[in-house]
Design an enzyme around this catalytic site. Structure first.
Site, PDB file in Angstrom:
ATOM      1  N   ARG A  16       0.715  -1.213   0.027  1.00  0.00           N
ATOM      2  CA  ARG A  16      -0.290  -0.018  -0.003  1.00  0.00           C
ATOM      3  C   ARG A  16       0.945   1.265  -0.018  1.00  0.00           C
ATOM      4  NH1 ARG A  16      -1.049   5.027   2.512  1.00  0.00           N
ATOM      5  NH2 ARG A  16      -0.536   3.839   4.359  1.00  0.00           N
ATOM      6  N   ASP A  17       1.455   1.656   1.043  1.00  0.00           N
ATOM      7  CA  ASP A  17       2.180   2.910   1.173  1.00  0.00           C
ATOM      8  C   ASP A  17       3.427   2.847   0.182  1.00  0.00           C
ATOM      9  OD1 ASP A  17       3.076   5.125   2.254  1.00  0.00           O
ATOM     10  OD2 ASP A  17       3.841   4.460   4.087  1.00  0.00           O
ATOM     11  N   HIS A 207       6.483   4.573  12.644  1.00  0.00           N
ATOM     12  CA  HIS A 207       6.480   4.303  11.262  1.00  0.00           C
ATOM     13  C   HIS A 207       7.532   5.720  10.728  1.00  0.00           C
ATOM     14  CE1 HIS A 207       4.027   4.409   7.059  1.00  0.00           C
ATOM     15  NE2 HIS A 207       5.153   5.244   6.953  1.00  0.00           N
ATOM     16  N   HIS A 209      10.109   7.115   7.874  1.00  0.00           N
ATOM     17  CA  HIS A 209      10.740   7.107   6.340  1.00  0.00           C
ATOM     18  C   HIS A 209      12.153   7.506   6.421  1.00  0.00           C
ATOM     19  CE1 HIS A 209       6.836   7.382   3.789  1.00  0.00           C
ATOM     20  NE2 HIS A 209       6.459   7.253   4.952  1.00  0.00           N
ATOM     21  N   CYS A 240       5.151   9.764  -0.533  1.00  0.00           N
ATOM     22  CA  CYS A 240       3.858  10.217  -0.490  1.00  0.00           C
ATOM     23  C   CYS A 240       3.615  11.443  -1.433  1.00  0.00           C
ATOM     24  CB  CYS A 240       3.584  10.706   1.036  1.00  0.00           C
ATOM     25  SG  CYS A 240       2.040  11.761   1.174  1.00  0.00           S
ATOM     26  N   ASN A 249      10.055   4.313   2.715  1.00  0.00           N
ATOM     27  CA  ASN A 249       9.931   3.875   4.317  1.00  0.00           C
ATOM     28  C   ASN A 249      11.173   3.066   4.525  1.00  0.00           C
ATOM     29  OD1 ASN A 249       6.785   3.921   4.957  1.00  0.00           O
ATOM     30  ND2 ASN A 249       6.670   3.297   2.863  1.00  0.00           N
TER      31      ASN A 249
END
Length: 299
Positions: A16-17, A207, A209, A240, A249
């Site tokens: 997803r991300d 989370h 990056h 993003c 990430n």
């Protein structure tokens, strides 16, 4: 004396991300194979896809098919839904774990979903209540928890305030994100130490990056703060669309390697993880540049 847990849970966000900002459309069948291989590598919690508008995030246009074909009873299969339209699509699927998200920064929130942080929360609170009544697992993703590409440094008190709103709304998990990769380890330690002190009955996930190559350092600092759950992305994929300059990430393989070297169990097979990355790699517009991947492919 280091404060280290015996076991860490990795939440894989690559499908997803990791893929949402990918310029080339990754074929749906490749995404399914990627997800399947990741699960075989031992990843038991995963963000599968996102029920967002294909107009804004074309990569997620196949969300319904991905969800229909990739659910399994042995994993926590999470789908992201940003608003009521997304939630209605989740209800039409057979997935019972949902991620919602809000940025601490008003500017980021307006760029991302065209709503202020306050308006987003006003919309989400009744949705969260509804989801919990239906026995859904609800994950709240807190964007720009440290820095914003438009507003700069975010006050820790503001991040804590938004986290408390979500906790009081009844979510099961907080995923707190350094969206643009600007946090320093002391900042990570400070915020997550406070979160672990204030919210003892909720899952807390960090989370990070890796924009400035501080992802592993921030994870180590968060371990010291009592965090044992981390969002990572196989191959370091990610970015993003609404956060200029944000890179991927922190790479799952680099995090697993570091943790296992420290004697912390992740339950993840690195060789099988590399196989998963090789499934998606030919369909990407960028090279895989994680340290473990580079060394593994040269050996």
């Amino acid at each position: 004396m280091l404060n280290l847990p015996k076991k860490v849970t990795i939440i894989e966000v690559g499908p997803r991300d990791g893929l949402q900002n990918e310029k080339l459309f990754v074929p749906t069948e490749i995404k399914k194979q990627f997800i399947s291989k990741l699960k075989k590598a031992g990843l038991k919690e995963m963000e599968l896809t996102s029920f967002v508008s294909p107009k804004w995030v074309p990569q997620m246009a196949d969300a319904a098919e991905i969800t229909a074909d990739c659910l399994d009873a042995d994993s926590l299969n999470i789908v992201l839904a940003p608003n009521r339209n997304g939630i209605n699509r989740v209800y039409a699927a057979n997935c019972h774990a949902v991620a919602v998200f809000v940025g601490v920064s008003n500017s980021f929130n307006l760029k991302n979903i065209n709503k202020s942080t306050q308006d987003s929360m006003a919309e989400l609170k009744p949705i969260i209540h509804e989801l919990k009544e239906k026995n859904y697992f609800v994950r709240a993703c807190i964007s720009t928890a440290f820095y914003c590409p438009y507003e700069g440094k975010i006050a820790e008190t503001e991040t804590l305030r938004l986290c408390r709103e979500f906790v009081e709304a009844g979510v099961d998990e907080l995923s707190v994100a350094d969206t643009i990769g600007m946090a320093a380890p002391n900042e990570a330690y400070s915020l997550f130490s406070t979160l672990t002190e204030q919210f003892t009955d909720i899952l807390l996930t960090a989370h990070f990056h890796d924009t400035r190559k501080l992802g592993l350092a921030n994870i180590f600092a968060s371990l010291q703060a009592g965090i044992s759950r981390f969002d990572t992305s196989a191959g370091g994929l990610g970015g993003c669309p609404f956060a200029p300059g944000a890179s991927g990430n922190t790479a799952t393989e680099d995090v697993v390697y570091m943790l296992e070297r420290m004697g912390i169990d992740t339950g993840i097979d690195l060789d099988k993880l590399m196989e998963a990355i090789e499934v998606v790699r030919p369909h990407l517009s960028r090279e895989i540049d994680s340290g473990y991947y580079r060394l593994h492919t040269k050996s």
